[in-house]
Scaffold this active site. Structure first.
Site, PDB file in Angstrom:
ATOM      1  N   GLY A   1       0.798  -1.233   0.061  1.00 12.82           N
ATOM      2  CA  GLY A   1      -0.053  -0.014  -0.005  1.00 12.82           C
ATOM      3  C   GLY A   1       0.949   1.168  -0.028  1.00 12.82           C
ATOM      4  N   TYR A   2       0.222   2.365   0.163  1.00 13.37           N
ATOM      5  CA  TYR A   2       0.647   3.810   0.042  1.00 13.37           C
ATOM      6  C   TYR A   2       2.037   3.918   1.050  1.00 13.37           C
ATOM      7  CZ  TYR A   2       0.624   8.987   0.292  1.00 13.37           C
ATOM      8  OH  TYR A   2       1.135  10.047   0.379  1.00 13.37           O
ATOM      9  N   ILE A   3       1.462   3.786   2.150  1.00 17.47           N
ATOM     10  CA  ILE A   3       2.465   4.032   3.551  1.00 17.47           C
ATOM     11  C   ILE A   3       3.664   2.826   3.620  1.00 17.47           C
ATOM     12  CG2 ILE A   3       2.961   4.725   5.851  1.00 17.47           C
ATOM     13  CD1 ILE A   3      -0.176   5.715   5.645  1.00 17.47           C
TER      14      ILE A   3
ATOM     15  N   ASP B   1       0.171  -8.939   1.816  1.00 15.11           N
ATOM     16  CA  ASP B   1      -1.088  -8.268   1.211  1.00 15.11           C
ATOM     17  C   ASP B   1      -1.878  -8.916   0.461  1.00 15.11           C
ATOM     18  OD1 ASP B   1      -2.334  -5.776  -0.415  1.00 15.11           O
ATOM     19  OD2 ASP B   1      -0.539  -4.761   0.689  1.00 15.11           O
TER      20      ASP B   1
ATOM     21  N   SER C   1      -4.596   6.381  13.685  1.00 12.76           N
ATOM     22  CA  SER C   1      -4.785   7.638  13.028  1.00 12.76           C
ATOM     23  C   SER C   1      -5.353   8.729  13.980  1.00 12.76           C
ATOM     24  CB  SER C   1      -6.226   7.497  12.186  1.00 12.76           C
ATOM     25  OG  SER C   1      -6.725   8.862  11.747  1.00 12.76           O
TER      26      SER C   1
ATOM     27  N   TYR D   1     -14.942   3.722  10.394  1.00 15.66           N
ATOM     28  CA  TYR D   1     -13.224   3.678  10.012  1.00 15.66           C
ATOM     29  C   TYR D   1     -12.479   4.144  11.391  1.00 15.66           C
ATOM     30  CZ  TYR D   1      -8.844   5.128   8.855  1.00 15.66           C
ATOM     31  OH  TYR D   1      -7.347   5.329   8.856  1.00 15.66           O
TER      32      TYR D   1
ATOM     33  N   LYS E   1      -9.963   2.153  14.240  1.00 14.19           N
ATOM     34  CA  LYS E   1      -8.509   2.427  14.929  1.00 14.19           C
ATOM     35  C   LYS E   1      -8.771   2.440  16.417  1.00 14.19           C
ATOM     36  CE  LYS E   1      -6.509   2.631  11.009  1.00 14.19           C
ATOM     37  NZ  LYS E   1      -5.537   1.473  10.543  1.00 14.19           N
TER      38      LYS E   1
ATOM     39  N   PHE F   1      -1.060  11.915  11.068  1.00 12.71           N
ATOM     40  CA  PHE F   1      -1.933  13.104  10.400  1.00 12.71           C
ATOM     41  C   PHE F   1      -2.013  12.800   9.062  1.00 12.71           C
ATOM     42  CE2 PHE F   1      -2.873  15.363  14.595  1.00 12.71           C
ATOM     43  CZ  PHE F   1      -2.216  14.435  15.373  1.00 12.71           C
TER      44      PHE F   1
ATOM     45  N   ARG G   1     -18.381  19.353   4.681  1.00 17.21           N
ATOM     46  CA  ARG G   1     -18.258  18.072   4.837  1.00 17.21           C
ATOM     47  C   ARG G   1     -18.813  17.369   6.151  1.00 17.21           C
ATOM     48  NH1 ARG G   1     -13.389  14.322   2.703  1.00 17.21           N
ATOM     49  NH2 ARG G   1     -12.495  14.957   4.688  1.00 17.21           N
TER      50      ARG G   1
HETATM   51  P1  NAD Z   1      -3.397   1.591   1.504  1.00 16.17           P
HETATM   52  O1  NAD Z   1      -4.629   1.174   1.390  1.00 16.17           O
HETATM   53  O2  NAD Z   1      -2.625   2.055   0.524  1.00 16.17           O
HETATM   54  O3  NAD Z   1      -2.387   0.421   1.919  1.00 16.17           O
HETATM   55  C1  NAD Z   1      -3.127  -0.974   2.807  1.00 16.17           C
HETATM   56  C2  NAD Z   1      -2.701  -2.181   2.216  1.00 16.17           C
HETATM   57  O4  NAD Z   1      -3.299  -2.977   2.973  1.00 16.17           O
HETATM   58  C3  NAD Z   1      -3.288  -2.188   0.739  1.00 16.17           C
HETATM   59  O5  NAD Z   1      -2.121  -2.657   0.000  1.00 16.17           O
HETATM   60  C4  NAD Z   1      -4.236  -3.301   0.907  1.00 16.17           C
HETATM   61  O6  NAD Z   1      -4.278  -4.236  -0.405  1.00 16.17           O
HETATM   62  C5  NAD Z   1      -4.194  -3.994   2.023  1.00 16.17           C
HETATM   63  N1  NAD Z   1      -4.778  -4.796   2.975  1.00 16.17           N
HETATM   64  C6  NAD Z   1      -6.034  -4.291   3.070  1.00 16.17           C
HETATM   65  N2  NAD Z   1      -6.997  -5.085   3.905  1.00 16.17           N
HETATM   66  C7  NAD Z   1      -6.147  -6.221   3.848  1.00 16.17           C
HETATM   67  C8  NAD Z   1      -6.257  -7.530   4.221  1.00 16.17           C
HETATM   68  N3  NAD Z   1      -7.569  -7.992   4.900  1.00 16.17           N
HETATM   69  N4  NAD Z   1      -5.260  -8.600   4.152  1.00 16.17           N
HETATM   70  C9  NAD Z   1      -4.339  -8.313   3.756  1.00 16.17           C
HETATM   71  N5  NAD Z   1      -4.014  -6.881   3.078  1.00 16.17           N
HETATM   72  C10 NAD Z   1      -4.955  -5.937   3.065  1.00 16.17           C
HETATM   73  O7  NAD Z   1      -3.476   2.586   2.739  1.00 16.17           O
HETATM   74  P2  NAD Z   1      -2.432   3.578   3.261  1.00 16.17           P
HETATM   75  O8  NAD Z   1      -2.754   4.661   3.072  1.00 16.17           O
HETATM   76  O9  NAD Z   1      -1.047   3.009   3.126  1.00 16.17           O
HETATM   77  O10 NAD Z   1      -2.643   3.182   4.983  1.00 16.17           O
HETATM   78  C11 NAD Z   1      -2.009   2.097   5.639  1.00 16.17           C
HETATM   79  C12 NAD Z   1      -2.615   2.154   6.900  1.00 16.17           C
HETATM   80  O11 NAD Z   1      -2.376   3.390   7.703  1.00 16.17           O
HETATM   81  C13 NAD Z   1      -4.146   1.506   7.128  1.00 16.17           C
HETATM   82  O12 NAD Z   1      -4.326   0.849   8.388  1.00 16.17           O
HETATM   83  C14 NAD Z   1      -4.683   3.008   7.396  1.00 16.17           C
HETATM   84  O13 NAD Z   1      -6.021   2.831   7.909  1.00 16.17           O
HETATM   85  C15 NAD Z   1      -3.734   3.944   8.056  1.00 16.17           C
HETATM   86  N6  NAD Z   1      -3.717   5.505   8.044  1.00 16.17           N
HETATM   87  C16 NAD Z   1      -3.902   5.825   6.794  1.00 16.17           C
HETATM   88  C17 NAD Z   1      -4.054   7.109   6.634  1.00 16.17           C
HETATM   89  C18 NAD Z   1      -3.801   7.716   5.163  1.00 16.17           C
HETATM   90  O14 NAD Z   1      -4.257   9.007   5.209  1.00 16.17           O
HETATM   91  N7  NAD Z   1      -3.233   7.032   4.232  1.00 16.17           N
HETATM   92  C19 NAD Z   1      -4.124   8.121   7.658  1.00 16.17           C
HETATM   93  C20 NAD Z   1      -4.156   7.335   9.221  1.00 16.17           C
HETATM   94  C21 NAD Z   1      -3.858   5.920   9.131  1.00 16.17           C
HETATM   95  C1  UD1 Z   2      -9.583  11.896   6.489  1.00 21.70           C
HETATM   96  C2  UD1 Z   2     -10.450  11.333   7.510  1.00 21.70           C
HETATM   97  C3  UD1 Z   2      -9.623  10.579   8.422  1.00 21.70           C
HETATM   98  C4  UD1 Z   2      -8.528   9.571   7.654  1.00 21.70           C
HETATM   99  C5  UD1 Z   2      -7.763  10.345   6.760  1.00 21.70           C
HETATM  100  C6  UD1 Z   2      -6.871   9.488   5.847  1.00 21.70           C
HETATM  101  C7  UD1 Z   2     -12.589  12.266   7.600  1.00 21.70           C
HETATM  102  C8  UD1 Z   2     -13.603  13.032   8.457  1.00 21.70           C
HETATM  103  N1  UD1 Z   2     -11.465  11.997   8.052  1.00 21.70           N
HETATM  104  O1  UD1 Z   2      -8.965  12.816   7.098  1.00 21.70           O
HETATM  105  O2  UD1 Z   2     -10.314   9.690   9.359  1.00 21.70           O
HETATM  106  O3  UD1 Z   2      -7.680   9.174   8.682  1.00 21.70           O
HETATM  107  O4  UD1 Z   2      -8.692  10.957   5.869  1.00 21.70           O
HETATM  108  O5  UD1 Z   2      -7.677   8.640   5.029  1.00 21.70           O
HETATM  109  O6  UD1 Z   2     -13.026  11.788   6.712  1.00 21.70           O
HETATM  110  N2  UD1 Z   2     -11.414  18.567   1.439  1.00 21.70           N
HETATM  111  C9  UD1 Z   2     -12.154  19.423   0.624  1.00 21.70           C
HETATM  112  N3  UD1 Z   2     -12.296  18.871  -0.631  1.00 21.70           N
HETATM  113  C10 UD1 Z   2     -12.245  17.419  -0.938  1.00 21.70           C
HETATM  114  C11 UD1 Z   2     -11.811  16.686   0.203  1.00 21.70           C
HETATM  115  C12 UD1 Z   2     -11.143  17.217   1.298  1.00 21.70           C
HETATM  116  O7  UD1 Z   2     -11.926  20.758   0.817  1.00 21.70           O
HETATM  117  O8  UD1 Z   2     -12.499  17.029  -2.130  1.00 21.70           O
HETATM  118  C13 UD1 Z   2     -11.140  19.117   2.767  1.00 21.70           C
HETATM  119  C14 UD1 Z   2     -11.727  18.329   3.772  1.00 21.70           C
HETATM  120  O9  UD1 Z   2     -12.664  19.206   4.353  1.00 21.70           O
HETATM  121  C15 UD1 Z   2     -10.346  18.551   4.880  1.00 21.70           C
HETATM  122  C16 UD1 Z   2      -9.194  18.742   4.244  1.00 21.70           C
HETATM  123  O10 UD1 Z   2      -9.560  18.767   2.819  1.00 21.70           O
HETATM  124  O11 UD1 Z   2     -10.303  19.881   5.766  1.00 21.70           O
HETATM  125  C17 UD1 Z   2      -8.325  17.141   4.194  1.00 21.70           C
HETATM  126  O12 UD1 Z   2      -9.341  16.196   3.860  1.00 21.70           O
HETATM  127  P1  UD1 Z   2      -9.110  14.644   3.817  1.00 21.70           P
HETATM  128  O13 UD1 Z   2      -7.762  14.725   2.751  1.00 21.70           O
HETATM  129  O14 UD1 Z   2     -10.028  13.949   3.436  1.00 21.70           O
HETATM  130  O15 UD1 Z   2      -8.359  14.311   5.180  1.00 21.70           O
HETATM  131  P2  UD1 Z   2      -9.041  14.471   6.721  1.00 21.70           P
HETATM  132  O16 UD1 Z   2     -10.471  14.804   6.352  1.00 21.70           O
HETATM  133  O17 UD1 Z   2      -8.388  15.450   7.524  1.00 21.70           O
END
Ligand code: NAD
Ligand code: UD1
Length: 333
Positions: free
Chosen positions: A10-12, A31, A124, A149, A153, A178, A293
């Site tokens: 995945g992304y992170i 994965d 998160s 969601y 967490k 964040f 939103r």
């Molecule tokens: P992502 O979707 O890019 O990566 C998640 C990976 O997990 C994917 O490759 C997906 O295929 C795999 N996956 C999901 N469910 C699975 C399962 N049941 N078995 C095996 N593989 C599975 O997401 P990301 O942005 O890289 O996020 C990684 C983690 O960080 C997640 O737990 C997400 O909730 C958490 N997180 C992400 C953000 C964000 O903004 N990206 C913010 C806070 C927390």
């Molecule tokens: C969201 C989730 C959070 C999750 C994180 C990563 C909500 C309330 N929170 O955070 O739980 O961990 O994503 O997946 O959904 N915005 C716009 N236009 C858009 C999209 C977003 O104005 O089309 C604004 C939103 O109002 C916000 C900011 O951009 O103020 C960031 O939004 P987003 O990227 O969705 O992240 P969070 O809402 O902070």
């Protein structure tokens, strides 16, 4: 060390795998590619110049999990695998509780069985919810979360606390992210959301690339300096580095149970992010102001002192680098 990375495609996870390999660790990725592509694996290997071991399967599948622990001497697990769309979780909460919560329980059961007790978990900032105000520090109350969601967490964090309370031989680190944005600077890894993005950064970059016509800014009547919401955006490469710091600390200290924010400590409004992206990309971002939103908080940013003091973690990259790398990734993919 030999590190099991769930969700490593995945992304992170993919950015973290590169840094683990660079630091000399061995990496086992588990994965099911439900939100990623299998070609990410070869891209990780290309950047790092090293191989990873891959298991394709679901973290809820006990038989594959146990096979991984049987076939590999795993020293620590970094658990990224999970579903992450807030809107999807509101429509299908059971899918989220099943995948995220049951998945984490299945993983911990297998770890316990094979006596692997070092775990880093992706949480998160969403767990802080509405009970506290920015800057959020790790001692603030959690749980007043407004979507399924976010509750997965929060529930997993509580489960991990219980596991540690019952058996302090575990080493558990919870990382509260964040807003991760950006991409690897060589444009081989980045965020590639399925369908129309929910999050702001992929939305902006797809408007810049003319894949989407218009961004809607969700509200400009918040009590912030320009009326739009403020977030703590952190470069995904910095975020990945936070995992290495957490791993080092876990091994060199006597572990225990720890929680850290991973952010920059600095907030940017939606309009500031748009302007920063326009500046580095030279593209005009078409946007309109829309209604708020549901569930958005006006101001979210981290108190970063604890991660800085305990882990020596400090984000290096600023907002322009985050936008430059996102745009580079968007143009090349
Ligand atoms: P992502 O979707 O890019 O990566 C998640 C990976 O997990 C994917 O490759 C997906 O295929 C795999 N996956 C999901 N469910 C699975 C399962 N049941 N078995 C095996 N593989 C599975 O997401 P990301 O942005 O890289 O996020 C990684 C983690 O960080 C997640 O737990 C997400 O909730 C958490 N997180 C992400 C953000 C964000 O903004 N990206 C913010 C806070 C927390
Ligand atoms: C969201 C989730 C959070 C999750 C994180 C990563 C909500 C309330 N929170 O955070 O739980 O961990 O994503 O997946 O959904 N915005 C716009 N236009 C858009 C999209 C977003 O104005 O089309 C604004 C939103 O109002 C916000 C900011 O951009 O103020 C960031 O939004 P987003 O990227 O969705 O992240 P969070 O809402 O902070």
């Amino acid at each position: 060390m030999n590190i099991l990375v769930t969700g490593g495609a995945g992304y992170i996870g993919s950015h973290t795998c590169v840094q683990l390999l660079d630091a000399g660790h061995k990496v086992v990725i588990f994965d099911n590619f439900c939100n990623s592509h299998s070609n990410v694996i070869s891209r990780i290997e290309k950047i790092a110049g090293k191989k990873v071991k891959l298991y394709v399967g679901d973290i809820r599948d006990k038989s594959v999990l146990e096979r991984i622990f049987c076939e590999n001497q795993i020293d620590a697990v970094i658990h990224f695998a999970g579903l992450k769309s807030v809107s999807e979780s509101v429509k299908s909460p059971l899918i989220y509780y099943d995948n995220n919560v049951m998945g984490a329980v299945a993983l911990c059961l297998a770890m316990q069985k094979f006596n692997v007790r070092r775990l880093i978990f992706s949480s998160s900032a969403t767990v802080y919810g509405t009970a506290a105000e920015a800057p959020y520090d790790e001692s603030m109350p959690t749980g007043s979360v407004c979507n399924p969601y976010g509750r997965t967490k929060y529930f997993i964090e509580e489960i991990l606390k219980d596991i540690f309370a019952a058996d302090p031989a575990w080493y558990i680190t919870i990382l509260r992210y964040f807003n991760p944005i950006g991409a690897h600077e060589n444009a081989l890894l980045g965020e590639d959301p399925c369908g129309i993005p929910n999050n702001i950064m992929p939305y902006i970059s797809q408007v810049a690339a003319k894949k989407l016509p218009l961004l809607t800014v969700f509200g400009n009547d918040y009590n912030t300096h320009d009326g739009t919401c403020v977030r703590d955006y952190i470069h995904v490469v910095d975020l990945a580095n936070g995992h290495l710091k957490a791993l080092e600390k876990m091994v060199h200290n006597n572990g225990g149970f720890n929680i850290y924010n991973l952010g920059t400590g600095k907030g940017y409004s939606v309009l500031e992010l748009i302007r920063a992206f326009e500046k580095v990309s030279g593209q005009k971002i078409n946007y309109k102001i829309g209604p708020r939103r549901a569930g958005d908080l006006p101001i979210v940013f981290a108190d970063t002192k604890k991660a800085e003091k305990d882990l020596g973690f400090k984000a290096k990259f600023g907002i322009e680098k985050m936008c430059t790398d996102t745009w580079n990734w968007q143009k090349n993919n």
